[in-house]
Design a protein around this motif. Structure first.
Motif, PDB file in Angstrom:
ATOM      1  N   GLY A   3       0.780  -1.224   0.000  1.00 31.67           N
ATOM      2  CA  GLY A   3       0.000   0.000   0.000  1.00 31.67           C
ATOM      3  C   GLY A   3       0.814   1.277   0.000  1.00 31.67           C
ATOM      4  O   GLY A   3       0.253   2.365  -0.017  1.00 31.67           O
ATOM      5  N   GLY A   5       3.415   4.339  -1.277  1.00 29.14           N
ATOM      6  CA  GLY A   5       3.580   5.084  -2.520  1.00 29.14           C
ATOM      7  C   GLY A   5       4.573   4.411  -3.442  1.00 29.14           C
ATOM      8  O   GLY A   5       4.369   4.348  -4.658  1.00 29.14           O
ATOM      9  N   GLU A   7       5.181   1.233  -3.672  1.00 21.70           N
ATOM     10  CA  GLU A   7       4.531   0.081  -4.299  1.00 21.70           C
ATOM     11  C   GLU A   7       3.651   0.534  -5.463  1.00 21.70           C
ATOM     12  O   GLU A   7       3.670  -0.078  -6.535  1.00 21.70           O
ATOM     13  N   GLN A   8       2.897   1.599  -5.264  1.00 17.84           N
ATOM     14  CA  GLN A   8       2.027   2.093  -6.338  1.00 17.84           C
ATOM     15  C   GLN A   8       2.852   2.589  -7.522  1.00 17.84           C
ATOM     16  O   GLN A   8       2.519   2.327  -8.677  1.00 17.84           O
ATOM     17  N   ASN A   9       3.949   3.310  -7.244  1.00 14.64           N
ATOM     18  CA  ASN A   9       4.818   3.776  -8.320  1.00 14.64           C
ATOM     19  C   ASN A   9       5.406   2.605  -9.090  1.00 14.64           C
ATOM     20  O   ASN A   9       5.425   2.611 -10.327  1.00 14.64           O
ATOM     21  N   ARG A  11       4.200  -0.430  -9.386  1.00 19.70           N
ATOM     22  CA  ARG A  11       3.128  -1.070 -10.137  1.00 19.70           C
ATOM     23  C   ARG A  11       2.841  -0.278 -11.428  1.00 19.70           C
ATOM     24  O   ARG A  11       2.700  -0.852 -12.504  1.00 19.70           O
ATOM     25  N   GLN A  12       2.776   1.033 -11.323  1.00 18.71           N
ATOM     26  CA  GLN A  12       2.457   1.871 -12.478  1.00 18.71           C
ATOM     27  C   GLN A  12       3.590   1.895 -13.502  1.00 18.71           C
ATOM     28  O   GLN A  12       3.344   1.866 -14.712  1.00 18.71           O
ATOM     29  N   TYR A  84      -1.223   9.069 -15.577  1.00 21.59           N
ATOM     30  CA  TYR A  84      -0.913   9.534 -14.229  1.00 21.59           C
ATOM     31  C   TYR A  84      -0.087  10.821 -14.366  1.00 21.59           C
ATOM     32  O   TYR A  84       1.137  10.772 -14.479  1.00 21.59           O
TER      33      TYR A  84
END
Length: 177
Positions: A3, A5, A7-9, A11-12, A84
Motif C-alpha cells: 500500500g 507510494g 509500491e504504487q509507483n 506497479r504503475q 498519471y
C-alpha cells in the motif's frame, strides 16, 4: 511496503512496460531500509525506491554493494504521464551514486502539497507566500529543489484542483492568468 507510494509507483511503472509484479519472480514488500539491507546481504537482486535523487540510503548502499541503475525509457514515461499526470521524466546524473557513472533516464514523481477544502483561502495563500515567496531561500533547502523545482511547473498537470488560496498566490506571481 504493501500500500505504500513506492509500491504504487512500481506497479504503475511496470504497467507502462506491460509487466506486473508476478512477472518479476519473487516480489516481496518490505520497508526501504529492509530492502536496502536485503540488497547488501545479497538476498535481493533489485528494489524499487521512490526517493529524491542523491538519497543517502542509496549512497550508503552503493558504498557497500555494486549497484546498477535501471533506465526508464522516456517514451514510456510520457505514456505513463498521460494516465498519471504526476510523473515526469528526468535524468539521474552520472556519479550521483558510487559505481553508477553513466547518466540514467528515470521517472520522477511530482510532490504535492494538499490542503483541506475547509482551510480558508487566506490561510492557504499566506502559507504559499511564506513557503514559496522567496524562491532563492526555498531552493537552498535541498539540492534537488535547485535542480528541479519551478513555480511554473508546480501549477501544471495537477491531478486535483488548486485550492483557491493557492490559485490566488499563483496568479499574483504570474504563473496563472
Amino acid at each position: 511496503l504493501v500500500g505504500s507510494g513506492t509500491e504504487q509507483n512500481a506497479r504503475q511503472i511496470l504497467e507502462a512496460y506491460g509487466l506486473r509484479f508476478e512477472d518479476l519472480g519473487q516480489a516481496i514488500r518490505v520497508s526501504a531500509t529492509q530492502g536496502i539491507q536485503l540488497m547488501q546481504d545479497k538476498r535481493a537482486d533489485a528494489l524499487f525506491y521512490t526517493v529524491g535523487l542523491g538519497a543517502s540510503a542509496i549512497q550508503q548502499l552503493a558504498l557497500t554493494t555494486p549497484i546498477t541503475l535501471v533506465a526508464v525509457d522516456l517514451a514510456k514515461v510520457q505514456a505513463l504521464a498521460k494516465k498519471y499526470p504526476f510523473y515526469v521524466g528526468c535524468n539521474n546524473a552520472g556519479g550521483t551514486y558510487k559505481g553508477a557513472e553513466v547518466t540514467t533516464p528515470t521517472v520522477a514523481v511530482k510532490a504535492l502539497l494538499i490542503a483541506s477544502e475547509k482551510l480558508s483561502a487566506d490561510t492557504v495563500y499566506k502559507f504559499m507566500k511564506a513557503v514559496f515567496g522567496n524562491q532563492e531561500a526555498f531552493k537552498k533547502i535541498h539540492p534537488n529543489l535547485e535542480r528541479f523545482f519551478s513555480l511554473r511547473k508546480a501549477a501544471k498537470g495537477l491531478p486535483i484542483p488548486l485550492h483557491p488560496g493557492a490559485e490566488r498566490f499563483y496568479k499574483e506571481v504570474g504563473v496563472l492568468k
